[in-house]
Design a protein around this motif. Sequence first.
Motif, short mmCIF file in Angstrom:
data_model
loop_
_atom_site.label_atom_id
_atom_site.label_comp_id
_atom_site.label_asym_id
_atom_site.label_seq_id
_atom_site.Cartn_x
_atom_site.Cartn_y
_atom_site.Cartn_z
N SER A 221 0.85 -1.19 0.00
CA SER A 221 0.00 0.00 0.00
C SER A 221 0.89 1.23 0.00
N GLU B 114 -14.37 5.82 6.31
CA GLU B 114 -15.69 5.19 6.38
C GLU B 114 -16.54 5.99 7.37
N HIS C 285 -14.32 5.65 10.74
CA HIS C 285 -13.10 4.85 10.70
C HIS C 285 -12.16 5.44 9.66
N HIS D 159 -8.63 4.65 7.49
CA HIS D 159 -7.54 3.78 7.04
C HIS D 159 -6.38 4.65 6.57
N SER E 261 -11.01 -10.26 9.10
CA SER E 261 -11.72 -8.97 9.08
C SER E 261 -12.69 -8.83 10.25
N VAL F 234 -5.22 -3.95 8.70
CA VAL F 234 -6.13 -4.52 7.71
C VAL F 234 -5.24 -5.09 6.60
N TYR G 242 -5.81 -4.71 2.70
CA TYR G 242 -5.68 -3.38 2.12
C TYR G 242 -4.28 -2.79 2.29
N THR H 89 -3.24 -1.45 5.22
CA THR H 89 -3.49 -0.25 6.02
C THR H 89 -3.53 -0.60 7.50
N ILE H 90 -3.47 0.44 8.32
CA ILE H 90 -4.00 0.33 9.68
C ILE H 90 -5.30 1.12 9.70
N GLU H 91 -6.22 0.69 10.53
CA GLU H 91 -7.53 1.32 10.60
C GLU H 91 -7.78 1.82 12.01
N ARG I 132 -10.38 3.15 14.63
CA ARG I 132 -11.82 2.95 14.79
C ARG I 132 -12.34 3.51 16.12
N THR J 189 -4.99 11.57 12.25
CA THR J 189 -4.62 10.17 12.01
C THR J 189 -3.53 10.07 10.96
#
Length: 384
Positions: free
Chosen positions: A7, A15, A142, A144, A227, A236, A239, A241-243, A245, A263
Amino acid sequence: MVSFAASAQSTLGVEWEIALIDAQTGELVQRAPELLKRVEREHPDLLVASSERAHLTGEYLQNTLEVVTGVCTTVAQAMAQLRDIISVIEPMIEDMGVELYAAGTHPFSLAKDQPLTDKERYYRVLDRSQYWGQQMIIYGVHVHVGVAQREHVLPLIDIFTNYCPHFIALSASSPFWEGTDTGYDSQRTMIYQQLPTNGLPFHFGSWDEYSDYLESLVATGVISDSSEDRWDVRPVPRYGTIEMRYCDGMASLPDISAVVALTQCLVHERVQRLKSGESFEPLAPWHAQENKWRAARFGLDAQIIVSNGTAPQQISLREDLRNLVEQLRPTALELDCEIELNHVLSILERGNAAHRARQLAESGASLPEIALDCAAQTRTAPLR
């Protein structure tokens, strides 16, 4: 071994979970499937996931929509994609007599009256979790962020565990639950952590340990795939990524842009420091858990623990946020999100959404009026 997809570093995806409420009563309404069918007829492309633009989808409950951006390079680009979706559906919801409502919880609608979206995985969650699954009438934001090198992922998870209270307090918008002022700024935080795979992440010393953890959850039937491990901040792998939340639902795009910028800047700046050989000590889990509770309870007025040892240092969360924004200013300049990051300070000055809701209640507003005030912020919010 769980693989981690490639990535581009510090790219973004957002999101945004949004409920539908009646435009007159402020009550939650179960009309997301109806709205999605209209979108399918008139703008079918908006229901197709794309890396280039935002799309719209359903969520756990029939009262909920989710707007998901494509892969973005700047905060402004992500916010524009969210706004584009809202501009398309606003005439539709006006025709339906409903409003968009984005906060961590609804102030008075009852959890038992909210049916699930008709999907097997949602019924599976409810069947396993029973009462607490029924209480998940909650909404969040959220974020990412792309991570180019897998070796940075787990250190970033530890870093974001240390900053848990900052994101909860900035976004806190859920003081009311089923007609009661809970005394918490973020009731959503307290509800969401009741499910066994939710909550603060564990610390892992290596990717092999993390992979073993996920595989053991699948092997023992805790989750069906990776997931479904729904930590407050998580890798994640599919993808790359880090997410993040932690955040309650947020009504205005400028407020969302503030937590997205924070973020992105935190990931980008810390990755540069990790590359230079710097390391970051995770807070002891008992301190991290206490910080999370304090932020949910007291919001921006919390005192947080920022070190380990026999005499841990404590600091005002407001002061630590100001210090963090100042530290990240050069990174914000590099990532072209100075305006958005600076909006963190605006939230500190005027208070979070929980503070606004309580001020309205103290001035005599009813809970339906508070819900409709939240909806009005989404209608009128500028991009910046």
